[in-house]
Design a protein around this motif. Structure first.
Motif, PDB file in Angstrom:
ATOM      1  N   GLY A   1     -66.007  16.579  10.205  1.00  0.00           N
ATOM      2  CA  GLY A   1     -64.903  16.250   9.725  1.00  0.00           C
ATOM      3  C   GLY A   1     -64.803  14.903   8.171  1.00  0.00           C
ATOM      4  O   GLY A   1     -63.416  15.179   7.333  1.00  0.00           O
ATOM      5  N   GLY A   2     -66.158  14.804   8.376  1.00  0.00           N
ATOM      6  CA  GLY A   2     -66.445  14.104   7.097  1.00  0.00           C
ATOM      7  C   GLY A   2     -67.070  13.932   6.450  1.00  0.00           C
ATOM      8  O   GLY A   2     -67.433  15.907   6.220  1.00  0.00           O
ATOM      9  N   HIS A   3     -67.626  13.446   5.553  1.00  0.00           N
ATOM     10  CA  HIS A   3     -68.740  13.674   4.150  1.00  0.00           C
ATOM     11  C   HIS A   3     -69.685  12.403   4.420  1.00  0.00           C
ATOM     12  O   HIS A   3     -69.775  11.711   5.256  1.00  0.00           O
ATOM     13  CB  HIS A   3     -67.816  13.876   2.875  1.00  0.00           C
ATOM     14  N   SER A   4     -70.587  13.116   3.209  1.00  0.00           N
ATOM     15  CA  SER A   4     -71.615  12.306   3.055  1.00  0.00           C
ATOM     16  C   SER A   4     -71.256  11.115   2.320  1.00  0.00           C
ATOM     17  O   SER A   4     -70.660  10.855   1.278  1.00  0.00           O
ATOM     18  CB  SER A   4     -72.793  13.098   2.067  1.00  0.00           C
ATOM     19  N   LEU A   5     -71.238   9.380   3.468  1.00  0.00           N
ATOM     20  CA  LEU A   5     -71.292   8.318   3.645  1.00  0.00           C
ATOM     21  C   LEU A   5     -72.162   7.462   3.714  1.00  0.00           C
ATOM     22  O   LEU A   5     -73.301   7.265   4.099  1.00  0.00           O
ATOM     23  CB  LEU A   5     -69.897   7.669   3.784  1.00  0.00           C
ATOM     24  N   LEU A   6     -72.475   6.356   2.123  1.00  0.00           N
ATOM     25  CA  LEU A   6     -72.729   5.159   2.639  1.00  0.00           C
ATOM     26  C   LEU A   6     -72.287   3.515   2.712  1.00  0.00           C
ATOM     27  O   LEU A   6     -71.838   3.743   2.058  1.00  0.00           O
ATOM     28  CB  LEU A   6     -74.220   4.694   1.210  1.00  0.00           C
ATOM     29  N   THR A   7     -72.861   2.818   3.670  1.00  0.00           N
ATOM     30  CA  THR A   7     -71.963   1.464   3.769  1.00  0.00           C
ATOM     31  C   THR A   7     -72.052   0.932   2.331  1.00  0.00           C
ATOM     32  O   THR A   7     -73.472   1.328   1.617  1.00  0.00           O
ATOM     33  CB  THR A   7     -72.208   0.968   5.370  1.00  0.00           C
ATOM     34  N   PRO A   8     -71.574   0.166   2.225  1.00  0.00           N
ATOM     35  CA  PRO A   8     -72.316  -0.870   0.577  1.00  0.00           C
ATOM     36  C   PRO A   8     -73.195  -1.040   1.135  1.00  0.00           C
ATOM     37  O   PRO A   8     -74.361  -1.679   0.259  1.00  0.00           O
ATOM     38  CB  PRO A   8     -71.373  -1.702   0.785  1.00  0.00           C
ATOM     39  N   GLU A   9     -73.962  -1.728   2.206  1.00  0.00           N
ATOM     40  CA  GLU A   9     -75.218  -3.202   2.356  1.00  0.00           C
ATOM     41  C   GLU A   9     -75.950  -1.503   3.018  1.00  0.00           C
ATOM     42  O   GLU A   9     -77.163  -2.233   2.250  1.00  0.00           O
ATOM     43  CB  GLU A   9     -74.102  -3.248   4.025  1.00  0.00           C
TER      44      GLU A   9
ATOM     45  N   LYS B   1     -76.494  -1.777  -0.700  1.00  0.00           N
ATOM     46  CA  LYS B   1     -77.457  -2.082  -1.379  1.00  0.00           C
ATOM     47  C   LYS B   1     -78.458  -2.895  -1.092  1.00  0.00           C
ATOM     48  O   LYS B   1     -79.634  -2.574  -2.065  1.00  0.00           O
ATOM     49  CB  LYS B   1     -76.366  -3.825  -1.817  1.00  0.00           C
ATOM     50  N   ALA B   2     -79.239  -2.179   0.014  1.00  0.00           N
ATOM     51  CA  ALA B   2     -80.607  -2.770   1.084  1.00  0.00           C
ATOM     52  C   ALA B   2     -81.227  -0.871  -0.084  1.00  0.00           C
ATOM     53  O   ALA B   2     -82.734  -1.841   0.030  1.00  0.00           O
ATOM     54  CB  ALA B   2     -80.074  -1.976   2.130  1.00  0.00           C
ATOM     55  N   LEU B   3     -80.588  -0.146  -0.557  1.00  0.00           N
ATOM     56  CA  LEU B   3     -81.951   0.842  -1.218  1.00  0.00           C
ATOM     57  C   LEU B   3     -81.051   1.138  -2.641  1.00  0.00           C
ATOM     58  O   LEU B   3     -82.204   2.161  -3.278  1.00  0.00           O
ATOM     59  CB  LEU B   3     -81.155   2.630  -0.638  1.00  0.00           C
ATOM     60  N   ALA B   4     -80.847  -0.199  -2.908  1.00  0.00           N
ATOM     61  CA  ALA B   4     -80.300  -0.192  -4.040  1.00  0.00           C
ATOM     62  C   ALA B   4     -80.127   0.754  -4.936  1.00  0.00           C
ATOM     63  O   ALA B   4     -80.525   1.344  -5.690  1.00  0.00           O
ATOM     64  CB  ALA B   4     -82.055  -0.559  -4.873  1.00  0.00           C
ATOM     65  N   VAL B   5     -79.279   1.606  -4.400  1.00  0.00           N
ATOM     66  CA  VAL B   5     -78.552   2.736  -4.960  1.00  0.00           C
ATOM     67  C   VAL B   5     -77.287   2.518  -6.105  1.00  0.00           C
ATOM     68  O   VAL B   5     -76.665   0.874  -5.508  1.00  0.00           O
ATOM     69  CB  VAL B   5     -77.905   3.495  -3.559  1.00  0.00           C
ATOM     70  N   ASN B   6     -77.523   2.617  -7.609  1.00  0.00           N
ATOM     71  CA  ASN B   6     -76.533   2.032  -8.018  1.00  0.00           C
ATOM     72  C   ASN B   6     -75.020   2.975  -8.437  1.00  0.00           C
ATOM     73  O   ASN B   6     -75.192   4.030  -8.051  1.00  0.00           O
ATOM     74  CB  ASN B   6     -77.313   2.630  -9.392  1.00  0.00           C
TER      75      ASN B   6
ATOM     76  N   MET C   1     -82.178  16.717   2.262  1.00  0.00           N
ATOM     77  CA  MET C   1     -80.791  17.426   1.422  1.00  0.00           C
ATOM     78  C   MET C   1     -81.986  16.735   0.313  1.00  0.00           C
ATOM     79  O   MET C   1     -81.416  15.469  -0.104  1.00  0.00           O
ATOM     80  CB  MET C   1     -79.937  17.194   2.359  1.00  0.00           C
ATOM     81  N   THR C   2     -81.894  16.846  -0.935  1.00  0.00           N
ATOM     82  CA  THR C   2     -82.304  16.221  -1.752  1.00  0.00           C
ATOM     83  C   THR C   2     -80.917  15.749  -2.949  1.00  0.00           C
ATOM     84  O   THR C   2     -80.414  17.060  -3.029  1.00  0.00           O
ATOM     85  CB  THR C   2     -83.194  16.830  -2.380  1.00  0.00           C
ATOM     86  N   HIS C   3     -80.841  15.397  -4.282  1.00  0.00           N
ATOM     87  CA  HIS C   3     -80.392  15.197  -5.128  1.00  0.00           C
ATOM     88  C   HIS C   3     -78.206  15.105  -5.017  1.00  0.00           C
ATOM     89  O   HIS C   3     -77.824  15.754  -5.596  1.00  0.00           O
ATOM     90  CB  HIS C   3     -80.256  15.758  -5.896  1.00  0.00           C
ATOM     91  N   GLN C   4     -78.376  14.472  -3.615  1.00  0.00           N
ATOM     92  CA  GLN C   4     -76.748  14.493  -3.422  1.00  0.00           C
ATOM     93  C   GLN C   4     -75.730  13.475  -3.443  1.00  0.00           C
ATOM     94  O   GLN C   4     -76.156  12.032  -3.998  1.00  0.00           O
ATOM     95  CB  GLN C   4     -76.590  14.346  -1.766  1.00  0.00           C
ATOM     96  N   ALA C   5     -74.991  14.180  -3.598  1.00  0.00           N
ATOM     97  CA  ALA C   5     -73.489  12.567  -4.622  1.00  0.00           C
ATOM     98  C   ALA C   5     -72.981  12.507  -2.724  1.00  0.00           C
ATOM     99  O   ALA C   5     -72.817  12.555  -2.143  1.00  0.00           O
ATOM    100  CB  ALA C   5     -72.625  13.630  -5.175  1.00  0.00           C
ATOM    101  N   VAL C   6     -72.855  10.801  -3.199  1.00  0.00           N
ATOM    102  CA  VAL C   6     -72.548  10.397  -2.029  1.00  0.00           C
ATOM    103  C   VAL C   6     -71.209   9.067  -2.477  1.00  0.00           C
ATOM    104  O   VAL C   6     -71.054   9.123  -3.497  1.00  0.00           O
ATOM    105  CB  VAL C   6     -73.476   9.383  -1.015  1.00  0.00           C
ATOM    106  N   THR C   7     -69.888   8.926  -1.206  1.00  0.00           N
ATOM    107  CA  THR C   7     -69.274   8.129  -1.855  1.00  0.00           C
ATOM    108  C   THR C   7     -69.649   7.341  -0.556  1.00  0.00           C
ATOM    109  O   THR C   7     -70.436   7.281   0.174  1.00  0.00           O
ATOM    110  CB  THR C   7     -67.772   9.023  -0.930  1.00  0.00           C
ATOM    111  N   VAL C   8     -69.279   5.733  -1.438  1.00  0.00           N
ATOM    112  CA  VAL C   8     -69.844   4.183  -1.059  1.00  0.00           C
ATOM    113  C   VAL C   8     -68.454   3.567  -0.754  1.00  0.00           C
ATOM    114  O   VAL C   8     -67.891   3.631  -1.714  1.00  0.00           O
ATOM    115  CB  VAL C   8     -70.907   3.511  -1.605  1.00  0.00           C
ATOM    116  N   LEU C   9     -68.428   3.610   0.614  1.00  0.00           N
ATOM    117  CA  LEU C   9     -67.315   2.577   0.941  1.00  0.00           C
ATOM    118  C   LEU C   9     -67.782   2.310   2.558  1.00  0.00           C
ATOM    119  O   LEU C   9     -68.484   2.877   3.341  1.00  0.00           O
ATOM    120  CB  LEU C   9     -65.683   3.454   1.229  1.00  0.00           C
TER     121      LEU C   9
ATOM    122  N   GLN D   1     -74.304   3.212   9.414  1.00  0.00           N
ATOM    123  CA  GLN D   1     -75.051   2.995   8.268  1.00  0.00           C
ATOM    124  C   GLN D   1     -74.839   4.163   6.661  1.00  0.00           C
ATOM    125  O   GLN D   1     -75.117   3.204   6.072  1.00  0.00           O
ATOM    126  CB  GLN D   1     -76.271   2.104   8.284  1.00  0.00           C
ATOM    127  N   GLY D   2     -74.172   5.031   7.586  1.00  0.00           N
ATOM    128  CA  GLY D   2     -73.629   5.774   7.278  1.00  0.00           C
ATOM    129  C   GLY D   2     -73.392   7.572   7.407  1.00  0.00           C
ATOM    130  O   GLY D   2     -73.261   6.509   8.576  1.00  0.00           O
TER     131      GLY D   2
END
Length: 187
Positions: free
Chosen positions: A50-58, A61-66, A98-106, A119-120
Motif C-alpha cells: 500500500g506504500g511507495h518507494s521511500l527513504l528515511t532522511p537518515e 544522508k548516509a547514501l549522499a542522495v541529493n 530496479m534502477t533510476h527510481q524516483a523516491v520520496t524522502v520522509l 531505513q526504507g
C-alpha cells in the motif's frame, strides 16, 4: 479509455529463471527485506504493497542522495511531516534490481513504535513490476518476471485492480460485499 501501454525497462532479475526467492523478516506483522541501495547496505526496508518507494532522511544522508523540493507528507496516522524527493536511486534485492527510481524522502520510521530502525520502504513500484509470492510460514518472498510466470500451478486466481496505487479485491466480510485493499503495510 485505458492506460497507455507500459514496458518495464528499469527492473530485471539477473538469472535465466526470471525469479528470485529471498528471506524476509516478519516484525510487528510487517514484511522486511534487506536491500542494497545505490550499491550500499544492506538496509532494512519494509515491503508495503500500500506504500511507495521511500527513504528515511537518515538513509538518504548516509547514501549522499541529493534531495529536492518540499511537500507535506502523510500516511498512517494523523501527522504531517516534511517530505522531499530524489531521482536516480537504485535498489538491489538479491538478483532483482530496479534502477533510476524516483523516491520520496520522509521521516516515516517510528523506532519508539516498531522497536527498530526502518531505513526504507518498497511498495507499489516493486509490486507493479513483478509477480510477488509471499510465504509467511516459510518467511520468504519470491519475485517473478511476469513474462516467465506460469499461473497453471499458482493456486486459485483472484482478480484485482489497482485503486490508485492500492491493489484491491472484491470480497465479502460478515455477509457484506465490498472492495478490500491488499496492504502488507497495514496491521
Amino acid at each position: 479509455y485505458a492506460p497507455p501501454p507500459w514496458t518495464v525497462t528499469d527492473a530485471h532479475i539477473a538469472n535465466a529463471d526470471g525469479r528470485v526467492t529471498l528471506p524476509i523478516q516478519i516484525l510487528n506483522n510487517h514484511i522486511y527485506l534487506e536491500v542494497k541501495i545505490n550499491g550500499k547496505g544492506p538496509f532494512l526496508c519494509i515491503f508495503d504493497t500500500g506504500g511507495h518507494s521511500l527513504l528515511t532522511p537518515e538513509t538518504a544522508k548516509a547514501l549522499a542522495v541529493n534531495t529536492v523540493g518540499a511537500a507535506p507528507g502523510t500516511g498512517a496516522g494523523e501527522g504531517v511531516v516534511a517530505a522531499s524527493f530524489a531521482a536516480g536511486v537504485d535498489f538491489q534485492i538479491g538478483e532483482l534490481t530496479m534502477t533510476h527510481q524516483a523516491v520520496t524522502v520522509l521521516p516515516f520510521a517510528a523506532k519508539d513504535v516498531e522497536g527498530f530502525d526502518e531505513q526504507g520502504m518498497l511498495g507499489f513500484e516493486l509490486a507493479r513490476r513483478f509477480v510477488t509470492v509471499i510465504d509467511y510460514g516459510g518467511k520468504t518472498i519470491t519475485f517473478i518476471d511476469p513474462a516467465r510466470f506460469d499461473p497453471k500451478d499458482a493456486g486459485t486466481p483472484v482478480p484485482f485492480a489497482f485503486y490508485n496505487h492500492l491493489p484491491q479485491v472484491a470480497g465479502v466480510f460478515e455477509g457484506t460485499p465490498g472492495r478490500f485493499d491488499i496492504d502488507t503495510g497495514s496491521r
